[in-house]
Design a protein around this motif. Structure first.
Motif, mmCIF file in Angstrom:
data_model
loop_
_atom_site.group_PDB
_atom_site.id
_atom_site.type_symbol
_atom_site.label_atom_id
_atom_site.label_comp_id
_atom_site.label_asym_id
_atom_site.label_seq_id
_atom_site.Cartn_x
_atom_site.Cartn_y
_atom_site.Cartn_z
ATOM 1 N N GLY A 144 0.803 -1.213 0.000
ATOM 2 C CA GLY A 144 0.000 0.000 0.000
ATOM 3 C C GLY A 144 0.834 1.260 0.000
ATOM 4 N N GLY A 145 2.149 1.089 0.037
ATOM 5 C CA GLY A 145 3.058 2.225 0.061
ATOM 6 C C GLY A 145 3.126 2.899 -1.299
ATOM 7 N N PRO A 146 4.069 3.801 -1.449
ATOM 8 C CA PRO A 146 4.150 4.552 -2.704
ATOM 9 C C PRO A 146 4.632 3.698 -3.872
ATOM 10 N N ALA A 147 4.113 4.023 -5.039
ATOM 11 C CA ALA A 147 4.573 3.402 -6.277
ATOM 12 C C ALA A 147 5.469 4.401 -6.997
ATOM 13 N N LEU A 148 6.575 3.908 -7.479
ATOM 14 C CA LEU A 148 7.435 4.729 -8.319
ATOM 15 C C LEU A 148 7.074 4.409 -9.767
ATOM 16 N N ILE A 149 6.899 5.431 -10.577
ATOM 17 C CA ILE A 149 6.457 5.259 -11.951
ATOM 18 C C ILE A 149 7.593 5.651 -12.891
ATOM 19 N N TYR A 150 7.956 4.736 -13.793
ATOM 20 C CA TYR A 150 9.060 4.964 -14.717
ATOM 21 C C TYR A 150 8.590 4.818 -16.158
ATOM 22 N N THR A 151 9.171 5.617 -17.038
ATOM 23 C CA THR A 151 8.903 5.477 -18.467
ATOM 24 C C THR A 151 9.667 4.259 -18.985
ATOM 25 N N PRO A 152 9.285 3.758 -20.152
ATOM 26 C CA PRO A 152 10.044 2.640 -20.726
ATOM 27 C C PRO A 152 11.521 2.996 -20.922
ATOM 28 N N GLN A 153 11.803 4.232 -21.303
ATOM 29 C CA GLN A 153 13.185 4.660 -21.511
ATOM 30 C C GLN A 153 13.968 4.654 -20.193
ATOM 31 N N GLU A 154 13.332 5.081 -19.118
ATOM 32 C CA GLU A 154 13.997 5.067 -17.811
ATOM 33 C C GLU A 154 14.270 3.643 -17.360
ATOM 34 N N MET A 155 13.328 2.732 -17.571
ATOM 35 C CA MET A 155 13.542 1.335 -17.186
ATOM 36 C C MET A 155 14.646 0.706 -18.021
ATOM 37 N N THR A 156 14.687 1.022 -19.313
ATOM 38 C CA THR A 156 15.750 0.504 -20.177
ATOM 39 C C THR A 156 17.112 0.986 -19.699
ATOM 40 N N ALA A 157 17.214 2.268 -19.367
ATOM 41 C CA ALA A 157 18.487 2.817 -18.884
ATOM 42 C C ALA A 157 18.892 2.153 -17.570
ATOM 43 N N PHE A 158 17.948 1.934 -16.665
ATOM 44 C CA PHE A 158 18.256 1.308 -15.383
ATOM 45 C C PHE A 158 18.736 -0.129 -15.576
ATOM 46 N N VAL A 159 17.975 -0.912 -16.322
ATOM 47 C CA VAL A 159 18.333 -2.318 -16.525
ATOM 48 C C VAL A 159 19.671 -2.438 -17.255
ATOM 49 N N THR A 160 19.891 -1.605 -18.254
ATOM 50 C CA THR A 160 21.163 -1.623 -18.974
ATOM 51 C C THR A 160 22.321 -1.290 -18.037
ATOM 52 N N GLY A 161 22.130 -0.296 -17.189
ATOM 53 C CA GLY A 161 23.167 0.074 -16.231
ATOM 54 C C GLY A 161 23.476 -1.049 -15.255
ATOM 55 N N VAL A 162 22.434 -1.709 -14.757
ATOM 56 C CA VAL A 162 22.642 -2.832 -13.833
ATOM 57 C C VAL A 162 23.397 -3.959 -14.532
ATOM 58 N N LYS A 163 22.985 -4.277 -15.742
ATOM 59 C CA LYS A 163 23.653 -5.344 -16.494
ATOM 60 C C LYS A 163 25.117 -5.018 -16.757
ATOM 61 N N ASN A 164 25.437 -3.740 -16.877
ATOM 62 C CA ASN A 164 26.812 -3.318 -17.131
ATOM 63 C C ASN A 164 27.612 -3.063 -15.861
ATOM 64 N N GLY A 165 27.049 -3.423 -14.712
ATOM 65 C CA GLY A 165 27.774 -3.322 -13.455
ATOM 66 C C GLY A 165 27.760 -1.957 -12.780
ATOM 67 N N LEU A 166 26.935 -1.046 -13.282
ATOM 68 C CA LEU A 166 26.949 0.318 -12.731
ATOM 69 C C LEU A 166 26.288 0.426 -11.356
ATOM 70 N N ALA A 167 25.649 -0.645 -10.888
ATOM 71 C CA ALA A 167 25.043 -0.636 -9.562
ATOM 72 C C ALA A 167 25.748 -1.584 -8.595
ATOM 73 N N ASP A 168 26.837 -2.192 -9.024
ATOM 74 C CA ASP A 168 27.528 -3.163 -8.186
ATOM 75 C C ASP A 168 27.973 -2.559 -6.852
ATOM 76 N N HIS A 169 28.335 -1.314 -6.853
ATOM 77 C CA HIS A 169 28.800 -0.671 -5.612
ATOM 78 C C HIS A 169 27.696 -0.575 -4.562
ATOM 79 N N LEU A 170 26.456 -0.708 -4.960
ATOM 80 C CA LEU A 170 25.343 -0.618 -4.018
ATOM 81 C C LEU A 170 25.214 -1.867 -3.146
ATOM 82 N N THR A 171 25.750 -2.972 -3.612
ATOM 83 C CA THR A 171 25.649 -4.225 -2.854
ATOM 84 C C THR A 171 26.992 -4.731 -2.357
ATOM 85 N N ALA A 172 28.055 -4.042 -2.672
ATOM 86 C CA ALA A 172 29.380 -4.476 -2.237
ATOM 87 C C ALA A 172 29.498 -4.347 -0.720
ATOM 88 N N GLY A 173 30.095 -5.363 -0.094
ATOM 89 C CA GLY A 173 30.235 -5.386 1.362
ATOM 90 C C GLY A 173 31.372 -4.623 1.908
#
Length: 83
Positions: A54-83
């Motif tokens: 019931g909390g907030p929904a974040l709404i993304y355009t297809p272009q924003e989702m493509t950029a996010f997924v592409t960035g994750v696949k290319n390792g650009l979010a790895d620092h967020l989970t590094a210990g």
């Protein structure tokens, strides 16, 4: 429930988008905690936290989702989970 795309906005209560169509493709061994996604009729994607449906929904355009997924696949979010 019919979704009026004009009334969809970032931060709206996720319950206002209905309960059908939410997916949790990455749940794995998380104990039911995941990020749920829902494709909206106009192509945008809603995102919510499964433990707070019931909390907030974040709404993304297809272009924003493509950029996010592409960035994750290319390792650009790895620092967020590094210990």
């Amino acid at each position: 429930m019919t979704i009026d795309n004009a009334g969809i906005y970032n931060g709206m209560p996720a319950t206002d988008l209905g309960e059908h169509g939410w997916e949790c493709p990455w749940s794995g061994p998380t104990g039911g905690q995941c990020v749920e996604t829902k494709r909206l009729p106009d192509g945008r994607v809603a995102v919510r936290q499964s433990t707070d449906p019931g909390g907030p929904a974040l709404i993304y355009t297809p272009q924003e989702m493509t950029a996010f997924v592409t960035g994750v696949k290319n390792g650009l979010a790895d620092h967020l989970t590094a210990g």
